[in-house]
Scaffold this motif. Structure first.
Motif, PDB file in Angstrom:
ATOM      1  N   ASN A 178      -0.996  40.580 -45.656  1.00  0.00           N
ATOM      2  CA  ASN A 178      -1.572  39.242 -45.803  1.00  0.00           C
ATOM      3  C   ASN A 178      -0.482  38.265 -46.208  1.00  0.00           C
ATOM      4  OD1 ASN A 178      -1.436  39.535 -48.806  1.00  0.00           O
ATOM      5  ND2 ASN A 178      -3.019  41.065 -48.373  1.00  0.00           N
ATOM      6  N   ARG A 179      -0.784  36.988 -46.056  1.00  0.00           N
ATOM      7  CA  ARG A 179       0.173  35.927 -46.382  1.00  0.00           C
ATOM      8  C   ARG A 179      -0.485  34.956 -47.360  1.00  0.00           C
ATOM      9  NH1 ARG A 179       1.009  37.679 -41.268  1.00  0.00           N
ATOM     10  NH2 ARG A 179       3.187  38.049 -40.699  1.00  0.00           N
ATOM     11  N   ILE A 180       0.230  34.672 -48.434  1.00  0.00           N
ATOM     12  CA  ILE A 180      -0.361  33.894 -49.522  1.00  0.00           C
ATOM     13  C   ILE A 180       0.562  32.749 -49.910  1.00  0.00           C
ATOM     14  CG2 ILE A 180      -1.265  33.978 -51.889  1.00  0.00           C
ATOM     15  CD1 ILE A 180      -1.621  37.021 -51.420  1.00  0.00           C
ATOM     16  N   PHE A 181      -0.012  31.565 -50.014  1.00  0.00           N
ATOM     17  CA  PHE A 181       0.727  30.397 -50.515  1.00  0.00           C
ATOM     18  C   PHE A 181       0.534  30.334 -52.024  1.00  0.00           C
ATOM     19  CE2 PHE A 181       0.683  26.038 -52.043  1.00  0.00           C
ATOM     20  CZ  PHE A 181       1.858  25.517 -51.517  1.00  0.00           C
ATOM     21  N   ILE A 182       1.643  30.243 -52.775  1.00  0.00           N
ATOM     22  CA  ILE A 182       1.575  30.035 -54.232  1.00  0.00           C
ATOM     23  C   ILE A 182       2.337  28.757 -54.541  1.00  0.00           C
ATOM     24  CG2 ILE A 182       1.910  31.022 -56.513  1.00  0.00           C
ATOM     25  CD1 ILE A 182       2.180  33.756 -55.278  1.00  0.00           C
ATOM     26  N   SER A 183       1.652  27.764 -55.028  1.00  0.00           N
ATOM     27  CA  SER A 183       2.274  26.469 -55.296  1.00  0.00           C
ATOM     28  C   SER A 183       3.425  26.615 -56.289  1.00  0.00           C
ATOM     29  CB  SER A 183       1.232  25.498 -55.850  1.00  0.00           C
ATOM     30  OG  SER A 183       1.843  24.282 -56.200  1.00  0.00           O
ATOM     31  N   ASP A 184       4.496  25.868 -56.039  1.00  0.00           N
ATOM     32  CA  ASP A 184       5.653  25.906 -56.938  1.00  0.00           C
ATOM     33  C   ASP A 184       5.941  24.524 -57.525  1.00  0.00           C
ATOM     34  OD1 ASP A 184       6.509  24.609 -54.707  1.00  0.00           O
ATOM     35  OD2 ASP A 184       8.318  25.807 -54.398  1.00  0.00           O
ATOM     36  N   LYS A 185       4.890  23.703 -57.629  1.00  0.00           N
ATOM     37  CA  LYS A 185       5.097  22.303 -58.029  1.00  0.00           C
ATOM     38  C   LYS A 185       5.251  22.096 -59.532  1.00  0.00           C
ATOM     39  CE  LYS A 185       2.928  19.805 -54.230  1.00  0.00           C
ATOM     40  NZ  LYS A 185       1.841  18.890 -53.855  1.00  0.00           N
ATOM     41  N   ASN A 186       4.800  23.053 -60.350  1.00  0.00           N
ATOM     42  CA  ASN A 186       4.752  22.769 -61.784  1.00  0.00           C
ATOM     43  C   ASN A 186       5.620  23.716 -62.595  1.00  0.00           C
ATOM     44  OD1 ASN A 186       3.108  23.112 -64.611  1.00  0.00           O
ATOM     45  ND2 ASN A 186       3.175  21.005 -63.860  1.00  0.00           N
ATOM     46  N   LYS A 187       6.500  23.140 -63.422  1.00  0.00           N
ATOM     47  CA  LYS A 187       7.436  23.951 -64.218  1.00  0.00           C
ATOM     48  C   LYS A 187       6.723  24.763 -65.290  1.00  0.00           C
ATOM     49  CE  LYS A 187      11.067  20.514 -63.670  1.00  0.00           C
ATOM     50  NZ  LYS A 187      11.840  19.488 -64.363  1.00  0.00           N
ATOM     51  N   LYS A 188       5.645  24.225 -65.844  1.00  0.00           N
ATOM     52  CA  LYS A 188       4.928  24.925 -66.907  1.00  0.00           C
ATOM     53  C   LYS A 188       4.447  26.299 -66.445  1.00  0.00           C
ATOM     54  CE  LYS A 188       4.324  21.979 -70.506  1.00  0.00           C
ATOM     55  NZ  LYS A 188       4.574  22.312 -71.912  1.00  0.00           N
ATOM     56  N   TYR A 189       4.121  26.399 -65.172  1.00  0.00           N
ATOM     57  CA  TYR A 189       3.548  27.632 -64.641  1.00  0.00           C
ATOM     58  C   TYR A 189       4.559  28.457 -63.838  1.00  0.00           C
ATOM     59  CZ  TYR A 189      -1.237  26.387 -65.971  1.00  0.00           C
ATOM     60  OH  TYR A 189      -2.380  26.108 -66.686  1.00  0.00           O
ATOM     61  N   TYR A 190       5.849  28.114 -63.972  1.00  0.00           N
ATOM     62  CA  TYR A 190       6.867  28.785 -63.153  1.00  0.00           C
ATOM     63  C   TYR A 190       6.887  30.295 -63.392  1.00  0.00           C
ATOM     64  CZ  TYR A 190      11.406  30.246 -61.410  1.00  0.00           C
ATOM     65  OH  TYR A 190      12.406  30.928 -60.751  1.00  0.00           O
ATOM     66  N   HIS A 191       6.857  30.730 -64.656  1.00  0.00           N
ATOM     67  CA  HIS A 191       6.919  32.167 -64.946  1.00  0.00           C
ATOM     68  C   HIS A 191       5.653  32.882 -64.489  1.00  0.00           C
ATOM     69  CE1 HIS A 191      10.754  32.122 -66.913  1.00  0.00           C
ATOM     70  NE2 HIS A 191      10.375  31.143 -67.704  1.00  0.00           N
ATOM     71  N   TYR A 192       4.499  32.207 -64.649  1.00  0.00           N
ATOM     72  CA  TYR A 192       3.258  32.796 -64.164  1.00  0.00           C
ATOM     73  C   TYR A 192       3.320  32.989 -62.646  1.00  0.00           C
ATOM     74  CZ  TYR A 192       1.151  31.738 -68.724  1.00  0.00           C
ATOM     75  OH  TYR A 192       0.845  31.687 -70.058  1.00  0.00           O
ATOM     76  N   ARG A 193       3.880  31.985 -61.965  1.00  0.00           N
ATOM     77  CA  ARG A 193       4.003  32.088 -60.508  1.00  0.00           C
ATOM     78  C   ARG A 193       4.817  33.323 -60.125  1.00  0.00           C
ATOM     79  NH1 ARG A 193       7.104  31.113 -55.928  1.00  0.00           N
ATOM     80  NH2 ARG A 193       5.952  30.100 -54.243  1.00  0.00           N
ATOM     81  N   ASN A 194       5.915  33.562 -60.817  1.00  0.00           N
ATOM     82  CA  ASN A 194       6.758  34.712 -60.510  1.00  0.00           C
ATOM     83  C   ASN A 194       6.056  36.031 -60.796  1.00  0.00           C
ATOM     84  OD1 ASN A 194       8.878  33.339 -59.445  1.00  0.00           O
ATOM     85  ND2 ASN A 194      10.194  33.466 -61.244  1.00  0.00           N
ATOM     86  N   ILE A 195       5.248  36.063 -61.870  1.00  0.00           N
ATOM     87  CA  ILE A 195       4.485  37.283 -62.192  1.00  0.00           C
ATOM     88  C   ILE A 195       3.515  37.596 -61.059  1.00  0.00           C
ATOM     89  CG2 ILE A 195       2.705  38.215 -63.717  1.00  0.00           C
ATOM     90  CD1 ILE A 195       4.090  36.643 -66.011  1.00  0.00           C
ATOM     91  N   ILE A 196       2.801  36.565 -60.592  1.00  0.00           N
ATOM     92  CA  ILE A 196       1.839  36.757 -59.496  1.00  0.00           C
ATOM     93  C   ILE A 196       2.562  37.150 -58.220  1.00  0.00           C
ATOM     94  CG2 ILE A 196       0.130  35.577 -58.050  1.00  0.00           C
ATOM     95  CD1 ILE A 196      -0.394  33.747 -60.531  1.00  0.00           C
ATOM     96  N   LYS A 197       3.675  36.477 -57.952  1.00  0.00           N
ATOM     97  CA  LYS A 197       4.453  36.746 -56.740  1.00  0.00           C
ATOM     98  C   LYS A 197       4.929  38.199 -56.702  1.00  0.00           C
ATOM     99  CE  LYS A 197       8.888  35.309 -54.697  1.00  0.00           C
ATOM    100  NZ  LYS A 197      10.005  34.353 -54.822  1.00  0.00           N
ATOM    101  N   ARG A 198       5.482  38.689 -57.822  1.00  0.00           N
ATOM    102  CA  ARG A 198       5.974  40.075 -57.859  1.00  0.00           C
ATOM    103  C   ARG A 198       4.842  41.065 -57.626  1.00  0.00           C
ATOM    104  NH1 ARG A 198       8.902  37.905 -62.424  1.00  0.00           N
ATOM    105  NH2 ARG A 198      11.035  37.479 -61.737  1.00  0.00           N
TER     106      ARG A 198
END
Length: 454
Positions: A178-198
């Motif tokens: 599957n292919r998933i878009f994860i927004s990268d617009k907000n610095k506050k959530y940058y680490h959360y984004r990486n956790i989800i991405k991994r």
């Protein structure tokens, strides 16, 4: 024993030892990488260095399995990476995807996208720094050796480097489920984004955008929507919406109504007095949108919710352009008479087979560049009309057409032509990969298009 060769290019300014350190940042990175790979792979790992003024040659590229650029403002300022890029592009006939297949970017500090050459548009990157949350010009580089520092950030990103490198060197091919878009617009959530991405990448998901330094996206009118269209589901964070005007917020919510969208609210952020009212208002405004779900949960619970939603979504087939017409992009230094262009479009043999595109009547340079790069990606044929002996213009346009494969999704160019006046003076040897055609007048283009259509 099989040997793998890795090249690391960097500036010594990024490898200065501290008073209590045996190794500089780059030395430490290289030693850890070699040790980790040697432990995992049954092969000898050789790592060689290039400083900021050593060119990556065609021979270096062919002999290396991977090339890492350690990037920072100091590296970009002091190095010859633009010359690197030009040499490799020339050597490999502007096959940007091939060049990018061996290149990985390690950001030790923030670098502006416009300072990087096209050959560093590879989607694989690793960011070893944190932006300052108050001042965008501030940042902190993750250090791996400092026992007094919380090293978790360093090791998480370094683990990504090792896993991706092992996959490349071992020839591992993952099945994309599957292919998933994860927004990268907000610095506050940058680490959360990486956790989800991994987490999602370990379950055979492809993530878009894979980085926040996409050169291709730089030329998109709406880069977010460009990436979202590729995906089965999209994930967002509330802070990207709370400061938008009501009109802009509505536009954001109305994007791709057929696509499932999750907006995750961190419980910690939601309890902050300055955020609580804004988050509550946003949740209320989301209710009329059936495809958007607001979720407040722990990060671990949210990862499970994502997987549950993915299980319900069938992988969508790639969208196929149902137009049977091929696109011809005409770039002219001379205005084509409107009646002649209309005549071209009325010619049955031409319009049934081709969609003719020429850029005129644009409001400003930005609009022109957006249209131009859109056509560089989409066109099947390119016609340059060269009748004013403006050599720098010809060199610039022909170079961008040569680079066009780097902006495409596996689409090849069917033909490249230069129509020129018989008394034009230019070095024809430089344009051997174009078909060169002498003409008296730019309006004789119709003859060549009829030949192409026949």
């Amino acid at each position: 024993m099989k040997a793998n060769h890795i090249v690391i290019k960097f500036t010594p300014n990024d490898n200065i030892k501290g008073s209590d350190q045996d190794l500089g940042w780059v030395d430490y990175f290289a030693e850890l990488l070699k040790t980790s790979l040697s432990y995992q792979l049954e092969s000898e790992i050789n790592i060689s260095y290039k400083n900021e003024l050593d060119l990556i040659t065609k021979e270096d590229f062919e002999q290396a399995d991977l090339i890492f650029y350690i990037l920072s403002p100091a590296m970009v300022f002091a190095s010859n990476i633009n010359q690197d890029s030009a040499e490799l592009e020339q050597a490999f006939n502007f096959d940007i995807p091939l060049i990018n297949s061996k290149i990985k970017k390690v950001f030790k500090a923030p670098v502006k996208i416009e300072d990087l050459p096209l050959s560093l548009s590879t989607p694989t990157y690793y960011r070893f720094y944190d932006h300052g949350l108050i001042n965008e010009n501030e940042y902190e580089t993750y250090e791996g050796w400092n026992k007094y520092q919380e090293n978790n950030n360093y090791w998480q990103v370094f683990a990504d480097v090792v896993l991706d490198t092992i996959a490349t060197l071992s020839g591992e091919e993952k099945t994309i489920e599957n292919r998933i878009f994860i927004s990268d617009k907000n610095k506050k959530y940058y680490h959360y984004r990486n956790i989800i991405k991994r987490e999602l990448k370990s379950f055979n998901s492809e993530i878009f955008p894979d980085e926040d330094y996409s050169i291709e996206a730089n030329y998109m009118e709406d880069p977010e929507q460009f990436f979202m269209k590729k995906c089965d589901m999209t994930i967002h964070f509330p802070d990207e919406f709370i400061h938008l005007t009501s009109v802009k917020r509505q536009e954001a919510f109305n994007k791709l109504p057929e696509t499932k969208r999750l907006i995750w609210f961190s419980p910690e952020e939601s309890q902050k007095p300055e955020k609580k009212a804004q988050y509550d208002e946003l949740k209320v405004q989301l209710k009329p949108y059936p495809n958007i779900e607001a979720i407040e949960s722990t990060i671990e619970e949210f990862k499970e919710i994502i997987k549950e939603n993915l299980a319900k979504i069938k992988i969508k087939p790639e969208k196929v352009d149902d137009s049977s017409k091929e696109i011809i992009y005409i770039i002219s230094d001379t205005k084509i008479k409107s009646e002649n262009f209309e005549k071209l479009n009325r010619d049955k043999s031409i319009f049934e087979k081709f969609d003719l595109k020429i850029i005129d009547k644009v409001e400003n340079v930005t609009d022109y560049r957006l249209l131009h790069y859109s056509l560089l990606r989409k066109a099947d044929y390119f016609f340059i009309l060269f009748f004013k002996n403006n050599i720098p213009w010809l060199n610039s346009i022909s170079s961008e057409i040569k680079k066009a494969p780097g902006f495409r999704n596996e689409k090849s160019i069917s033909g490249k032509y230069i129509l020129y006046k018989n008394n034009s003076i230019f070095s024809k040897e430089k344009f051997e990969d174009f078909d060169l055609i002498e003409k008296q007048d730019s309006n004789e283009l119709i003859d060549e298009l009829k030949k192409l259509a026949s």
